[in-house]
Scaffold this active site. Sequence first.
Site, short mmCIF file in Angstrom:
data_model
loop_
_atom_site.label_atom_id
_atom_site.label_comp_id
_atom_site.label_asym_id
_atom_site.label_seq_id
_atom_site.Cartn_x
_atom_site.Cartn_y
_atom_site.Cartn_z
N LYS A 212 5.26 6.34 0.39
CA LYS A 212 4.35 7.27 -0.27
C LYS A 212 3.20 7.71 0.62
O LYS A 212 2.52 8.71 0.31
CB LYS A 212 3.81 6.65 -1.55
CG LYS A 212 4.88 6.32 -2.59
CD LYS A 212 5.63 7.56 -3.04
CE LYS A 212 6.59 7.24 -4.20
NZ LYS A 212 7.31 8.42 -4.67
N SER B 238 12.82 -0.85 -5.90
CA SER B 238 13.49 0.44 -5.68
C SER B 238 14.36 0.39 -4.43
O SER B 238 15.38 1.08 -4.35
CB SER B 238 12.48 1.58 -5.60
OG SER B 238 11.53 1.36 -4.58
#
Length: 314
Positions: free
Chosen positions: A59, A276
């Site tokens: 991110k 994830s």
Amino acid sequence: MARANGHVAPARVQASNILQQIGNTPLLDLSDFAHRLGVAPSTHFYAKAEWFNPGGSVKARAALYIVEAAERSGQLTRNKILIDSSSGNTGIAFALIGAVKGYQVHLVMPANVSQERKALVRAYGATLIESDPLEGSDGAIVKVRELVAAEPERYFYANQYNNPANIQAHYETTGPEIWQQTGGTITHFVAGLGTTGTFVGTGRYLKERNAAVQLVAVQPEDELAVIEGLKHLETAIVPGIYDPGLADRHVGVSAEATWEMTRRLAREAGLFVGLSAGAAVWAALQVARELDGGTVVTLLPDDGSKYVSLGIFD
């Protein structure tokens, strides 16, 4: 290289600040691990190690692009507070970038995100606003929209789910890195859907280089399978940046399979990664087992340090 006391000292890479270390993450060869789990010896299996980014996740790429695009456009100035909703990693990245650039950062996160994520956000000096834990990431989105609507002049709303800079970050960095690191041999790209920026940006770049590259999108198998960082798009607020026609294939993964694979990666491959990442590897192995050859690349969004308190590794 410089000499010190008659010995050759290693050269050091110079950077004016930590943000210049975002990107250019390693591509790990997990072929041996994959072959032990039923993938054909002629198939190559790689994973992008995104925890090497400052802030510890993929991110950081999107967050930096969003902030710098807002600076160029004049949307983000010193008298505004950067605000967004996040399940954790983007929030941490915004907090880090705010600390470096001198911006106030407010982050809306579901109250049930891991304690480690809350601690990291606060460590970088950001203000944490907790939303209803039962409403997940969608509840955080609704909450941040309410705050911005009430005081629009106070905030710059980063809006990661609808900001095209999210896609651009991966189109300009992640995609080209994977293409270069595989020497253009990639045949399949497998990645999870959260904000969807990683999948869309990287996928578009790879398709432009070779239309035959197969893009495989990973999400929870149903709305009851809770996997931090991923969305079940059929029952969630669909990000505005998502391109529904891009994926060649969708693979659903259960929470149980995700937890098991996350533990196996730590204990059998030495990769301490987040949930994830476990989901992405599980799905990528399903794809790779069907092949007689090729190069499968998946992406590991972060390491496991933010998930210890959840009991995954107990």
